[in-house]
Each structure stands twice: as C-alpha cells, then as structure tokens.
Design an enzyme around this catalytic site. Structure first.
Site, PDB file in Angstrom:
ATOM      1  CB  SER A  91      -1.410  -8.204  -8.719  1.00 17.57           C
ATOM      2  OG  SER A  91      -2.239  -7.515  -7.824  1.00 17.57           O
ATOM      3  CG  ASP A 123      -3.365  -1.021 -12.003  1.00 13.83           C
ATOM      4  OD1 ASP A 123      -4.365  -1.000 -11.256  1.00 13.83           O
ATOM      5  OD2 ASP A 123      -2.416  -1.814 -11.844  1.00 13.83           O
ATOM      6  CG  HIS A 162      -4.657  -4.529 -10.906  1.00 18.21           C
ATOM      7  ND1 HIS A 162      -3.419  -3.969 -10.674  1.00 18.21           N
ATOM      8  CD2 HIS A 162      -4.659  -5.714 -10.211  1.00 18.21           C
ATOM      9  CE1 HIS A 162      -2.707  -4.743  -9.874  1.00 18.21           C
ATOM     10  NE2 HIS A 162      -3.443  -5.818  -9.593  1.00 18.21           N
TER      11      HIS A 162
END
Length: 396
Positions: A177, A342, A375
């Site tokens: 991320s 995601d 995610h």
C-alpha cells in the site's frame, strides 16, 4: 477460522497480524533514530526528527543482506515478531518475515522504520515526528506549522538511518500500500541501492481518481468544528471527524464480499426497525463500522492523517514530472502483487507500472492475489505469495 479472521479485520487495518507459536517467537524491540535536522523535499527544515524502527535477523559482515520493509498508511515499523512472548498479536507481516519464512531472518537482516507523521501518534509503540509533536522552537505541538511531507521524505529518513548503520545498499525493498509507494520511490530515487523491489497492493502514482478518493478521507476532519484549523491540542480533538475518516478508510480497504458477510453476522437487513422509524438511527452494519473506527481513533492524530493523505496525493514515482520519467530511473528487478478485489489501489495501477517497465526493457513481473478481502489481501493473505516472494528474493 472465519471468526478469527473477522475479529482481526475488526481491528481496522492498523494492527493486522498473526500470532506466532509461543514456543518459537521472533522477539524484537522498538528503537529510536534521531536526526538533528531534516530538509524536506519541499525545501523546509524540521528540527530534531525522531522515528522508531525495528529489525529482525542479523546484519552480516558485508552489510549486504538488508531487506527494508516499508509500511502501509495506518501501520508502523512493527512488521513482524513480538515485543514480549505473551503479546496477543505479532507484527502485521509475521506470516512472511521470520526464521525459515519467505523473508528468512536466518539469511536477511530485515529492518522497518516508522513514517514521519505516523498515524498512530498516541500508540505507545510508535515513535515519530509529525504535526502532533512538540515544535522545539515554540514548545507547543506543531499543528499545521509542520511542513508538508512526501513519500520521498519518508524514504530519505530511512536512508539516513541505514547510512548511520554503515549500510550502503539493500538486498531488496518490500512494502504494501503506502509502503509500495515508498518501495517504488526507493527504486526510482536511489536505483543503485535497490537491485530488487516488491510492491504489494501497489501504486506508482496517485492518479486523479486516487487523489479525489483520498481527499474524502480528509474532509470529515476538516468539517469537524473541533478541528479548529488544526489547533486542537489544548482542547477537544476532532474525534468524530477522525472516526468518520476511519470509517471511509476501512470500507474502501475491504470489499463488498466482506461487508455482506459481516452484515449477516450482525443481523443486517435493509428494513431494520430503528432506521425505519427514526432518521437519527442507523443500520446495524453502520453501527458496526462506526464502533470499530471509534475504538481506534484514540491512538491516532487527525492532523497526522491529513499529512499522510497529502503525502500520498503528491506521490509519483521519482517525484518528477511524470510516471514515465520516474520509472525510467529504475534499474532493479521488480515484482508487483496487486489484489484483484482491491477497490482502493485497484489492479490497473500495478498493471500500468508493470507494463511501462516491461516496455522499457526492465526485468519485471506481476503476480495478483485472488482473494476477496479487497485491499487488505496484501496484509492478511500475503502468505499466499510466500513462495513467489522467496523465489524473487533468491534470484541473482
């Protein structure tokens, strides 16, 4: 098993991890690194910078076995292991880092560093300089007097720490991320340091869609009257605005599949009695989301969240005029691991970067995660790519 995973998910993207068998626990400690002053990418100077860091494994004599782990938006340097054997949870990537694991601490010296403006400003295991810190010039919290910081600044603080240890190159840099942004920035800004880079649930830039989505995280804080233009440290903090921001972050980090499963667990139905008869009442799934966010807000700082949002919004690999220019600097091998479900940093972002690197002749690969955790696949289920990561790190 599903209940265990759901309980971990309820912790809101901030302390996801898996407990080790207490007979073989990787123990670590939080250490502190200081810089007397630090010049930001934007040209401003921060005095007395302090960040926390952790390490796992042993630095070899040549100091060439270093794997740097760069953490996600709401995380910190506690990537693996425990501080004490009886800790309830280990670091967020404990399934990946440790003796005999994909990032094998029998071979690698693994290090991770808190970001500047770390979100968990009031977490006792976080050491960081940011807007909530005391400005040495005024002896009051910085608030919005703190300079805007960028992903490049996070990388430069990490580089200063590594250099203080006598380290002049990495074996690899790996991050999920916001950590993927740092990993990519490392590979672009300091290509001679980075022979291998793994970007998990990644983005090599904040495109228009992502920048607008990130702004939604900031807006509830600014709209909270207690925010007071960032000057709230001697009064009531904007907890409700921060909670609303964390609700958005949580939902965007997960997936419809997860929320529908959670809705079934809390008894959600569209025609719930409370919302039907009183506009002030909310559905059971909304209460669940609010309570999880509110439970985390006390360890976080609203201004710090705004600064992290801005760092992500400003990001483009290499901090040059375009993504293409930044990616041209990358020399090392790269592996992108997006999550197919995601909704935050969607797979197209990894595909774009990997395609551009491939077109310019780089050694690059992509290996998607296929689960339904959105995610958070890149945090909770990274062990599904353990063998792929191990192979990548062992390549010459």
């Amino acid at each position: 098993m599903k209940k265990i995973i759901l309980t971990i998910l309820c912790c809101l993207f901030f302390s996801f991890s898996y407990a080790n068998d207490t007979r073989d626990v990787l123990l670590t400690q939080k250490r502190s690194f200081q810089l007397p002053q630090f010049k930001t990418f934007g040209g401003e100077v921060i005095a007395e910078v302090n960040v926390g860091w952790e390490s796992y494994g042993t630095l070899n004599e040549l100091k060439d076995n270093v794997v740097l782990i760069t953490h996600y938006f709401s995380g910190n340097s506690h990537a693996a292991g425990k501080y004490h054997k009886d800790d309830s949870q280990a670091g967020y990537w404990d399934s990946l880092i440790g003796p005999g694991k994909a990032i094998d601490t029998n071979h690698f010296y693994v290090i991770s560093v808190d970001s500047l403006a770390n979100l968990g400003a009031y977490n006792p295991n976080v050491i960081t300089t940011g807007p909530s810190s005391i400005n040495p010039k005024t002896q009051k919290p910085y608030g919005l007097d703190f300079p805007v910081v960028t992903i490049r600044d996070f990388v430069n603080v990490q580089k200063a720490l590594l250099e203080s240890l006598g380290i002049t190159s990495l074996h690899a840099v790996v991050g999920p991320s916001m950590g993927s942004m740092q990993a990519i920035e490392w590979a672009s800004a300091y290509p001679n340091w980075v022979p291998r880079m793994i970007a998990v649930i990644p983005a090599a830039q904040s495109d228009a869609w992502t920048t607008a989505a990130l702004e939604q995280w900031a807006m509830p804080i600014r709209l909270d009257a207690n925010w007071n233009n960032g000057d709230y440290y001697q009064s009531t903090p904007p907890i409700e605005g921060l909670t609303a921001a964390l609700m958005l972050i949580t939902q965007q980090a997960l997936s419809p599949t997860f929320f529908n499963q959670q809705g079934a667990q809390v008894g959600y139905v569209p025609l719930e009695s409370g919302p039907l008869h009183d506009i002030r009442q909310t559905h059971s799934i909304v209460k669940w989301l609010y309570n999880r966010a509110k439970s985390r807000a006390s360890q976080m700082d609203a201004n710090n969240l705004l600064y992290l949002v801005r760092a992500c919004q400003l990001f483009v690999a290499g901090h040059q005029g375009s993504l293409q220019n930044g990616l041209k600097n990358i020399k090392g091998k790269t592996l992108f691991i997006p999550a197919q479900s995601d909704l935050l940093l969607m797979p197209y972002m990894a595909e774009l970067s990997q395609n551009l690197l491939q077109e310019q002749g780089n050694n690059t690969a992509i290996s998607p995660l296929d689960g339904q955790s959105g995610h958070l696949e890149g945090i909770l289920n990274i062990q599904e790519k353990a063998n792929r990561i191990r192979q990548f790190l062992e390549q010459d």
